[in-house]
Design an enzyme around this catalytic site. Structure first.
Site, PDB file in Angstrom:
ATOM      1  CG  HIS A  99       0.140   3.441  -1.286  1.00  0.00           C
ATOM      2  ND1 HIS A  99       1.099   2.620  -0.766  1.00  0.00           N
ATOM      3  CD2 HIS A  99      -1.033   3.012  -0.783  1.00  0.00           C
ATOM      4  CE1 HIS A  99       0.529   1.720   0.027  1.00  0.00           C
ATOM      5  NE2 HIS A  99      -0.774   1.925   0.031  1.00  0.00           N
ATOM      6  CG  ASP A 102       3.939   4.600  -1.459  1.00  0.00           C
ATOM      7  OD1 ASP A 102       3.643   5.062  -0.362  1.00  0.00           O
ATOM      8  OD2 ASP A 102       3.469   3.533  -1.921  1.00  0.00           O
ATOM      9  CD  GLU A 231      -3.750  -5.458   0.501  1.00  0.00           C
ATOM     10  OE1 GLU A 231      -3.294  -4.923  -0.528  1.00  0.00           O
ATOM     11  OE2 GLU A 231      -3.245  -5.317   1.619  1.00  0.00           O
ATOM     12  CG  HIS A 270      -4.123  -7.987   5.369  1.00  0.00           C
ATOM     13  ND1 HIS A 270      -4.472  -7.113   4.372  1.00  0.00           N
ATOM     14  CD2 HIS A 270      -3.103  -7.394   6.044  1.00  0.00           C
ATOM     15  CE1 HIS A 270      -3.681  -6.050   4.429  1.00  0.00           C
ATOM     16  NE2 HIS A 270      -2.852  -6.203   5.436  1.00  0.00           N
ATOM     17  CG  ASP A 295       0.104  -7.005  -0.822  1.00  0.00           C
ATOM     18  OD1 ASP A 295       0.481  -7.002  -2.011  1.00  0.00           O
ATOM     19  OD2 ASP A 295      -0.326  -5.997  -0.242  1.00  0.00           O
ATOM     20  CG  ASP A 306      -0.740  -5.757   8.634  1.00  0.00           C
ATOM     21  OD1 ASP A 306      -0.367  -6.896   8.354  1.00  0.00           O
ATOM     22  OD2 ASP A 306      -1.095  -4.909   7.785  1.00  0.00           O
ATOM     23  CG  ASP A 308       2.778  -5.239   6.781  1.00  0.00           C
ATOM     24  OD1 ASP A 308       1.973  -6.093   6.396  1.00  0.00           O
ATOM     25  OD2 ASP A 308       2.489  -4.023   6.864  1.00  0.00           O
ATOM     26  CG  ASP A 338       2.190  -4.672   2.081  1.00  0.00           C
ATOM     27  OD1 ASP A 338       3.001  -3.878   2.586  1.00  0.00           O
ATOM     28  OD2 ASP A 338       0.967  -4.548   2.188  1.00  0.00           O
TER      29      ASP A 338
END
Ligand code: XLS
Ligand code: CA
Ligand code: CA
Length: 440
Positions: A99, A102, A231, A270, A295, A306, A308, A338
Site C-alpha cells: 500500500h 506501507d 479483491e 476472504h 492473496d 480475517d 490472515d 497477505d
C-alpha cells in the site's frame, strides 16, 4: 547493514530434511508442469504485514519491533526497504506488494505525503536497478486507515473525500507504474455500510464505478500495461462490504461495463468469510475469465474474522494450485502472502519460519496439483460424468438445435430417467485425492 545476520540463504533440502530453516518442498528452479516452481508460484512478500505489522490488536500493543532500528519515519521507511530486500533474497522471493502508506507513512498534507513517497520509491527504483530479480507484483492505496475514510473512500457520502481518495489513488498508481508493477489492486477498504438507514446504496455503487473507470483511464494514459484487480471480501471492517465475493463483484463490473478492465485478486481467508471454499472463488473466477492473482493465507474456521494466517493447509493449497494450473497459470498475478505471524510469534526468526511454512505448503500444493492432473483419475471421472452432453440429445441442446417442444417430445417418449443416473462417487474421489496427496 544486515538485519538478519544469523539467518543465511534458505536452501531446498528436500522432504527428509529436519532443518527448520530449509525448504522441504520449494525448489525454485525445479520444473513442475512445464515451468520452474518459481515461475509457477510467483511468491510475493506483503509489505504491510511483514515490514510494518507489529502484532497490535484490539487487546494490546505490538509484540514485534518493526522500526528496523530507526526512529525517524523516513529512515524507518528506507530501512524497511533494505530489510524487505534482504528477506526476499534469503527466501528466494521475487515479488512484493504494497500500500502507498506501507512504503511511506502519511504526513501533514497530501503534498508532503506524496513528496516523501517519491523519496522512498526513488530509493526502491535504485535498489531494483542494482538487483533486477526484485519485482513489484502489485500496488494499492490505503484508503481506509485515516479518519477521513470513516464512511468509505469511493463510496463516501462526501464528494470531498471522494476527490481526496482519487488523488491518493492517482499517486499510488504512479508509484506502482514507477516500480514496474504487474498489477494494481482495489480492495474495498471501508467501501460498504453499517446500516441502510443512512445509506444511498445506488449512488455509492455508481460512485465506486466512477472512481474505478477514472483510475483505469488515467493509468492507461500514463502507459500502465499491467492488470487491475478487485479483491472481494464480504465483511470487515464494514458489516457489509460491497465487494462481497467473486459473483457479486462480477455483477458490479458487468453493470458498469468494467468487466474487461478488471480481474480478481482472490484471498483464501476472504473466500471462507463469505462462506465459500477458496476453490469455489477460484473456479468461479476461472470460469468467467477473470482469474488474476491470489492473496495466499488461511483463516481459522472457528473464528468469524480475517485472521490472515500463513497458509499451512496442504489440502487447500493443492486444490488452489489445481485451479491455477487449470486456468493456465499466472500471467501478471502471483501468490502474495497477505499473512501475518501470530502475535506470539514475535521474533525476527519467526518471519522466516512463517514464509517457509507458507511457501512449502504452496510448493507441495503445486506438486500435488500437477500429480492430480497427470494422474488423470479425477479429470476422467468428471469428463465421463458429463458424457451425455457429447452425443444425442445433449449434443443437440448444446448446439441449439432443439426447442422446448422437442425436449417435451423426447422426455415423453423416454419415460422415467432416474435409472440412467450414475453415482457421484464423492467418497471415492476424496479417497483418490488422499491417495495422490500421500503418494508424493
Ligand atoms: C484486507 C485485505 C488487504 C488487501 C490490500 O483484508 O486483505 O490487506 O489485500 O488492501
Ligand atoms: Ca488481501
Ligand atoms: Ca485479508
Amino acid at each position: 547493514m544486515e538485519y538478519f545476520a544469523n539467518i543465511g540463504k534458505i536452501k531446498y533440502e528436500g522432504k527428509n530434511s529436519t532443518n527448520p530453516l530449509a525448504f522441504k518442498y520449494y525448489n525454485p528452479d525445479e520444473i513442475i508442469c512445464g515451468k520452474t516452481m518459481k515461475e509457477q508460484l510467483r511468491f510475493a512478500l506483503s509489505w504491510w504485514h511483514t515490514m510494518g505489522g507489529d502484532g497490535t490488536d484490539m487487546f494490546g500493543c505490538g509484540t514485534a519491533d518493526k522500526t528496523w532500528g530507526e526512529k525517524d519515519p523516513e529512515k524507518i521507511a528506507k530501512a524497511k526497504v533494505d530489510a524487505a530486500f534482504e528477506i526476499m533474497d534469503k527466501l528466494s522471493i521475487e515479488y512484493f506488494c504494497f500500500h502507498d502508506r506501507d512504503l511511506s507513512p502519511e504526513y501533514g498534507s497530501l503534498a508532503e505525503s506524496n513528496e516523501k513517497l517519491d523519496v522512498i520509491t526513488d530509493y526502491m527504483v535504485e535498489k531494483m536497478k542494482a538487483d533486477p530479480s526484485k519485482k513489484c507484483l502489485w500496488g494499492t492505496a490505503k484508503c481506509f486507515d485515516h479518519p477521513r475514510y470513516m464512511h468509505g473512500a469511493g463510496t463516501s457520502p462526501s464528494a470531498d473525500v471522494f476527490a481526496y481518495a482519487a488523488a491518493q489513488i492517482k499517486k499510488a498508481i504512479e508509484a506502482t507504474v514507477k516500480l514496474g508493477g504487474n498489477g494494481y489492486v482495489f480492495w474495498g477498504g471501508r467501501e460498504g455500510y453499517e446500516t441502510l438507514l443512512n445509506t444511498n446504496m445506488g449512488l455509492e455503487l455508481d460512485n465506486m464505478a466512477r472512481l474505478m473507470r477514472m483510475a483505469v483511464d488515467y493509468a492507461r494514459s500514463i502507459g500502465y500495461k499491467g492488470d487491475f484487480y478487485i479483491e472481494p471480501k464480504p465483511k470487515e471492517p464494514t458489516k457489509h462490504q460491497y465487494d462481497f465475493d467473486v459473483a457479486t463483484v462480477l455483477a458490479f463490473l458487468r453493470k458498469y461495463g468494467l468487466e474487461n478492465d478488471f480481474k480478481m485478486n482472490i484471498e483464501a481467508n476472504h473466500a471462507t468469510l463469505a462462506q465459500h471454499t477458496f476453490q469455489h472463488e477460484l473456479r468461479l473466477a476461472r470460469e468467467n475469465g477473470v482469474f488474476g492473482s491470489i492473496d495466499a493465507n488461511q483463516g481459522d474456521m472457528l473464528l468469524g474474522w480475517d485472521t490472515d494466517q500463513f497458509p499451512t493447509n496442504v489440502y487447500e493449497t493443492a486444490l488452489c494450485m489445481y485451479e491455477v494450473l487449470k486456468a493456465g497459470g499466472f500471467v501478471n498475478g502471483g501468490l502474495n502472502f497477505d499473512a501475518k505471524a501470530r502475535r506470539g510469534s514475535y521474533t525476527a526468526e519467526d518471519i522466516f519460519h512463517s514464509y517457509i511454512a507458507g511457501m512449502d505448503a504452496f510448493a507441495l500444493g503445486l506438486r500435488i496439483a500437477d500429480k492430480m492432473i497427470s494422474d488423470g483419475r479425477i479429470d476422467k471421472f468428471v469428463e465421463d460424468r458429463y458424457s451425455s452432453w457429447k452425443t444425442g440429445i445433449g449434443a443437440d441442446i448444446i448446439s441449439g438445435k432443439v426447442t422446448f417442444e422437442d425436449l417435451e417430445k423426447y422426455a415423453l417418449a423416454k419415460g422415467e430417467v432416474v435409472d440412467t443416473l450414475s453415482s457421484g462417487r464423492q467418497e471415492m474421489l476424496e479417497s483418490v485425492m488422499n491417495n495422490i496427496m500421500f503418494s508424493l
